[in-house]
Design an enzyme around this catalytic site. Sequence first.
Site, PDB file in Angstrom:
ATOM      1  N   ASP A  26      -5.321  -9.168  -7.751  1.00 22.48           N
ATOM      2  CA  ASP A  26      -5.621  -8.357  -8.691  1.00 22.48           C
ATOM      3  C   ASP A  26      -4.465  -7.535  -9.322  1.00 22.48           C
ATOM      4  O   ASP A  26      -4.286  -7.799 -10.398  1.00 22.48           O
ATOM      5  CB  ASP A  26      -6.752  -7.430  -8.165  1.00 22.48           C
ATOM      6  CG  ASP A  26      -6.626  -6.781  -6.610  1.00 22.48           C
ATOM      7  OD1 ASP A  26      -5.559  -7.015  -6.130  1.00 22.48           O
ATOM      8  OD2 ASP A  26      -7.567  -6.238  -6.287  1.00 22.48           O
ATOM      9  N   GLU A  72     -12.857   1.250  -9.855  1.00 26.64           N
ATOM     10  CA  GLU A  72     -12.572   0.298 -10.678  1.00 26.64           C
ATOM     11  C   GLU A  72     -13.331   0.411 -12.039  1.00 26.64           C
ATOM     12  O   GLU A  72     -13.114   0.380 -13.151  1.00 26.64           O
ATOM     13  CB  GLU A  72     -12.480  -1.132 -10.230  1.00 26.64           C
ATOM     14  CG  GLU A  72     -11.314  -1.355  -9.261  1.00 26.64           C
ATOM     15  CD  GLU A  72     -11.281  -1.107  -8.055  1.00 26.64           C
ATOM     16  OE1 GLU A  72     -12.241  -0.367  -7.380  1.00 26.64           O
ATOM     17  OE2 GLU A  72     -10.085  -1.134  -7.449  1.00 26.64           O
ATOM     18  N   GLU A 103       0.908  -1.059  -0.046  1.00 22.19           N
ATOM     19  CA  GLU A 103      -0.069  -0.073  -0.075  1.00 22.19           C
ATOM     20  C   GLU A 103       0.836   1.312   0.091  1.00 22.19           C
ATOM     21  O   GLU A 103       0.409   2.318  -0.709  1.00 22.19           O
ATOM     22  CB  GLU A 103      -0.616   0.034   1.351  1.00 22.19           C
ATOM     23  CG  GLU A 103      -2.108  -1.074   1.305  1.00 22.19           C
ATOM     24  CD  GLU A 103      -3.131  -0.641   0.237  1.00 22.19           C
ATOM     25  OE1 GLU A 103      -3.183   0.179  -0.428  1.00 22.19           O
ATOM     26  OE2 GLU A 103      -4.075  -1.759   0.153  1.00 22.19           O
TER      27      GLU A 103
END
Length: 482
Positions: free
Chosen positions: A257, A386, A122
């Site tokens: 992902d 997204e 992150e």
Amino acid sequence: MKTRGVVFGLAWLLLGLLSCANETVEVCEAELEDGLTSSRRGAVVNATIHAWDSYKRYAWGLDELKPVSRSGVNTFSGMGITILDSLDTLYMMGLESRFEEAREWVATELSFESVGIVSVFETTIRALGGLLSAYEQTGDEIFLEKAEDLGNRLSVAFEDSAIPKPRCSLSSRTCPKYLETDESLLAEVGTLQMEFHKLSRLSKDKHLRTLGRKTLDYVRRLGSSMQPEHNGVPPSVVRIDDASFTGDRRTFGAPSDSFFEYLPKMWVLMRKRDDFLRDMFRASVRGLADFLIAAPDVGVMVRDQIHGVFLDRMEQFTCYIPGMLILGIDAAESETERREWEILAANITKTCAAFFTHGSRGLAGELLYTRDGKVQVTPGYELRPESVEALFYMWRHTKDPIYRDMAWQIFQSIDTHCRLDVGYSAVAFVKDKYEPRDVMHSFFIAETLKYLFLIFSDDHVLELDSSVLNTEAHPLKVDVDP
Ligand SMILES: *[C@@H]1O[C@H](CO)[C@@H](O)[C@H](O)[C@H]1NC(C)=O
Ligand SMILES: *[C@@H]1O[C@H](CO)[C@@H](O)[C@H](O)[C@H]1NC(C)=O
């Protein structure tokens, strides 16, 4: 009537050209483009101003705004993550005074010395990506200096193990074990290479210059650990000591992902010269075929698999896939395959838009599934980007105005249901009612609002030939020299 119209038109054009002479190219073109698009863009900029000014007033210097309680909270061990994540959005939108105050904070207040344990993944995509992108766009050395300091601190994650350790302390430069089993997740291992590649190329520091190679080697290691039965889509858990795969879940959603997303992105960033990345990407797209199922009326769903069984539901997270396919389209082996990828991207995008259009209140919950032949979406919305990311790539690729219209509809839902007096909030559905959740994620300005802005902007605001957006929507420039 007609003549007057022409004369009026000419006068308007002349006025336009005259006023353009004193303006930058961007403003000038904006004046000549259609009014609908520019007013939509204006509304997105206004929303960004509202989000940013609220953060500034109630949470300045803290990681994220709590829009309900009108305060701030350190969700990233206190590195002002909303500021680092917003720099390039503010800059791109031309919000100069706001960008300057953010820059000033970075120059005078930001210190990683006091930041404890963070997620390496992150922190890389949000903070390092944000700083590097700000540096490349502005040339302001302060951003590179801070990126170098951060990169050095994060690099303890890369010492003596087959793959990076997922959590480390920036202040003590150590990485405690966070799982008894010494495991990491696919996305955590395979979503570092773009940022560290960029840092390696920009920095003169000898140690930092080795990290791009090192983080890319992790991806090669994952590629070598893959087994034929994985069919390009390995399980989502990775052992830290030997980079082997484990776990019973195969998915394009969380927590795998951006591993898939970064295969073509890194390939493009390196000027499409790394065949290993291209082949891994191609294999994963071919493996994707197993995960697809038609969703009634709306398009194609991307499922996931547990214990070898496919679950007929789709995570909103997987909506990066259309953009991934479009961006990596040159990796297709033939014209036929290229066409297949384009059709697939369009089909999945339809479903990604359906997360909103079929979601209650026009908001996108985390999962889409079918019941009795009908599409259903779980309630709520986490301010996620997204779906608009998919629309952005489809707009750029096809120039079909339907994608702008879909994006506008989504923006309106967000603005209607998530906007509070202070900032924007995620929305939860609790005990049969909708409630604002007391969080404004830093990715809302970094990604959701940026993609919306870009959809309603001319291509030259961000050329995709020369930049690649990282998974937090921070653009990094494609390599120029060999
Ligand atoms: C943006 O906000 C300004 C100031 O509040 C307002 O005058 C303007 O109409 C808004 N623009 C759009 C496109 O919503
Ligand atoms: C996608 O859409 C096209 C029509 O646009 C359809 O023919 C095709 O079967 C769909 N499914 C997949 C998996 O591409």
